[in-house]
Write a protein that holds these residues in place. Structure first.
Motif, PDB file in Angstrom:
ATOM      1  N   GLY A   1     127.115 151.219 -28.937  1.00  0.00           N
ATOM      2  CA  GLY A   1     125.746 151.195 -28.430  1.00  0.00           C
ATOM      3  C   GLY A   1     125.242 152.136 -29.465  1.00  0.00           C
TER       4      GLY A   1
ATOM      5  N   ASN B   1     124.723 148.643 -31.276  1.00  0.00           N
ATOM      6  CA  ASN B   1     123.641 147.655 -30.780  1.00  0.00           C
ATOM      7  C   ASN B   1     122.560 148.182 -30.207  1.00  0.00           C
ATOM      8  OD1 ASN B   1     126.144 146.198 -30.009  1.00  0.00           O
ATOM      9  ND2 ASN B   1     126.507 146.932 -28.259  1.00  0.00           N
ATOM     10  N   GLU B   2     122.386 149.726 -30.653  1.00  0.00           N
ATOM     11  CA  GLU B   2     120.665 150.303 -30.335  1.00  0.00           C
ATOM     12  C   GLU B   2     119.546 149.671 -32.431  1.00  0.00           C
ATOM     13  OE1 GLU B   2     118.934 154.461 -29.596  1.00  0.00           O
ATOM     14  OE2 GLU B   2     120.704 154.065 -28.716  1.00  0.00           O
TER      15      GLU B   2
ATOM     16  N   ASP C   1     119.598 146.268 -31.792  1.00  0.00           N
ATOM     17  CA  ASP C   1     118.217 145.844 -30.949  1.00  0.00           C
ATOM     18  C   ASP C   1     116.726 146.404 -31.372  1.00  0.00           C
ATOM     19  OD1 ASP C   1     119.905 144.492 -29.203  1.00  0.00           O
ATOM     20  OD2 ASP C   1     119.444 146.625 -28.002  1.00  0.00           O
ATOM     21  N   HIS C   2     116.418 147.131 -32.389  1.00  0.00           N
ATOM     22  CA  HIS C   2     115.436 148.493 -33.097  1.00  0.00           C
ATOM     23  C   HIS C   2     115.025 147.491 -33.848  1.00  0.00           C
ATOM     24  CE1 HIS C   2     112.182 151.218 -33.582  1.00  0.00           C
ATOM     25  NE2 HIS C   2     112.738 151.067 -34.805  1.00  0.00           N
TER      26      HIS C   2
END
Length: 118
Positions: free
Chosen positions: A102, A105-106, A109-110
């Motif tokens: 998680g 992925n964060e 994405d950023h």
């Protein structure tokens, strides 16, 4: 035999509904390659932060087992190791892995958002 069992467990875990979808191709490749022959060199890339967290969790569980052994005796500790510890360890691995994925992925994405912006 143990390695084959672990490989089978990894394969089954990758088929669970909550397994990270982006890991499926990596796991499929690992399963397809199979267990290397004894003495054959192989490379296995692992995320260092996740491995460190797993080592810390393992150390804490080992300390807990030692505490049980000291307080309640060898027999109670052995029963804990055989009956309860596998499920606790599996949940710990899952929780740490899902948290790591998680966070990864964060961050990804950023990074994508920043690339779009610039």
């Amino acid at each position: 035999e143990i390695a084959e069992g672990v490989l089978q467990w990894i394969k089954e875990a990758s088929e669970e509904p909550d397994a990270p979808k982006d890991m499926k191709p990596v796991i499929d490749e690992l399963v397809k390659a199979g267990i290397p022959a004894v003495g054959q060199e192989y490379e296995l890339s692992l995320p260092v932060h996740l491995v460190s967290q797993l080592h810390e969790a393992r150390d804490q569980l080992q300390e807990h087992v030692a505490h049980i052994k000291q307080e309640e005796g060898e027999e109670v500790a052995q029963k804990f190791v055989e009956e309860e510890l596998p499920e606790i360890w599996a949940k710990a691995i899952n929780n740490l892995t899902m948290s790591w994925a998680g966070a990864r992925n964060e961050v990804e994405d950023h990074v994508k958002d920043l690339k779009k912006f610039f």
